[in-house]
Enzyme design. Structure first.
Site, PDB file in Angstrom:
ATOM      1  N   GLN A   7       3.169  -1.192   7.742  1.00 14.57           N
ATOM      2  CA  GLN A   7       2.234  -1.732   6.749  1.00 14.57           C
ATOM      3  C   GLN A   7       1.077  -0.753   6.524  1.00 14.57           C
ATOM      4  OE1 GLN A   7       0.409  -5.560   7.687  1.00 14.57           O
ATOM      5  NE2 GLN A   7      -0.270  -5.858   5.566  1.00 14.57           N
TER       6      GLN A   7
ATOM      7  N   HIS B 143       2.139  -8.805   1.047  1.00 20.45           N
ATOM      8  CA  HIS B 143       2.939  -8.463  -0.128  1.00 20.45           C
ATOM      9  C   HIS B 143       4.407  -8.349   0.248  1.00 20.45           C
ATOM     10  CE1 HIS B 143       1.545  -4.690   1.706  1.00 20.45           C
ATOM     11  NE2 HIS B 143       2.690  -4.154   1.327  1.00 20.45           N
TER      12      HIS B 143
HETATM   13  P1  AMP Z   1       3.074  -1.434   2.810  1.00 15.80           P
HETATM   14  O1  AMP Z   1       1.689  -1.943   3.105  1.00 15.80           O
HETATM   15  O2  AMP Z   1       3.444  -0.383   3.800  1.00 15.80           O
HETATM   16  O3  AMP Z   1       4.085  -2.506   2.701  1.00 15.80           O
HETATM   17  O4  AMP Z   1       3.100  -0.690   1.436  1.00 15.80           O
HETATM   18  C1  AMP Z   1       2.104  -0.739   0.448  1.00 15.80           C
HETATM   19  C2  AMP Z   1       2.762  -0.382  -0.855  1.00 15.80           C
HETATM   20  O5  AMP Z   1       1.759  -0.420  -1.851  1.00 15.80           O
HETATM   21  C3  AMP Z   1       3.389   1.018  -0.900  1.00 15.80           C
HETATM   22  O6  AMP Z   1       4.741   0.887  -1.303  1.00 15.80           O
HETATM   23  C4  AMP Z   1       2.541   1.759  -1.942  1.00 15.80           C
HETATM   24  O7  AMP Z   1       3.330   2.619  -2.729  1.00 15.80           O
HETATM   25  C5  AMP Z   1       1.982   0.622  -2.758  1.00 15.80           C
HETATM   26  N1  AMP Z   1       0.694   0.861  -3.397  1.00 15.80           N
HETATM   27  C6  AMP Z   1      -0.390   1.477  -2.879  1.00 15.80           C
HETATM   28  N2  AMP Z   1      -1.402   1.463  -3.763  1.00 15.80           N
HETATM   29  C7  AMP Z   1      -0.955   0.816  -4.866  1.00 15.80           C
HETATM   30  C8  AMP Z   1      -1.531   0.479  -6.130  1.00 15.80           C
HETATM   31  N3  AMP Z   1      -2.784   0.792  -6.442  1.00 15.80           N
HETATM   32  N4  AMP Z   1      -0.764  -0.210  -7.024  1.00 15.80           N
HETATM   33  C9  AMP Z   1       0.514  -0.523  -6.726  1.00 15.80           C
HETATM   34  N5  AMP Z   1       1.114  -0.239  -5.554  1.00 15.80           N
HETATM   35  C10 AMP Z   1       0.392   0.426  -4.631  1.00 15.80           C
END
Ligand code: AMP
Length: 143
Positions: A99, A105
């Protein structure tokens, strides 16, 4: 429970407050869905609850019961919009799991036979591609 308290200064908290933009594909009273800016496959999107929690460990089950039907709706729409062979749903909890953003999410990722996923939090996609992909999903939801 989660190791730490929810911090509203995370990037998805900012998206929910309208402080930074996103490529929105779906919104209702309880949830928001938008394109992941570093897609692991074309059409990779994220579904988040509006009620804050850091991840699934501290989430209210009542909130989960609102989010999961939306995850299903978006999984079906993404599969059709991107003519995918399958859909991967991923949800990470705490740094040890991978994460990186600490607002709950669910990743919804179109998959194709024999094709590996691109790296998690890898390369930024350009805005035009994200906008076009969002429109494909929005179009599918309208059907
Ligand atoms: P995780 O917390 O590891 O499940 O992943 C966070 C996800 O958010 C990753 O896949 C990123 O590519 C995505 N992410 C980070 N910043 C943004 C943003 N501003 N808008 C959309 N997606 C994002």
């Amino acid at each position: 429970m989660s190791d730490q308290a929810y911090d509203s200064n995370n990037i998805f908290g900012k998206i929910l407050r309208g402080e930074i933009p996103c490529h929105r594909v779906y919104e209702d009273a309880d949830t928001l869905a938008f394109m992941d800016v570093m897609p692991q496959s074309p059409g990779h999107l994220l579904v988040i609850p509006k009620v804050p929690s850091r991840n699934i460990l501290d989430a209210d089950p009542a909130v989960l019961s609102k989010v999961i039907p939306v995850v299903q709706k978006l999984a079906r729409a993404a599969k059709d919009a991107f003519e995918a062979d399958g859909i991967t749903v991923i949800q990470f909890n705490e740094p040890a799991s991978g994460q990186t953003v600490y607002h709950l999410h669910f990743h919804v990722i179109p998959r194709y036979e024999g094709q590996a996923l691109k790296p998690h939090s890898g390369q930024m996609e350009n805005n035009e591609v994200l906008a076009a992909n969002a429109e494909k999903i929005i179009g599918e939801l309208g059907n």
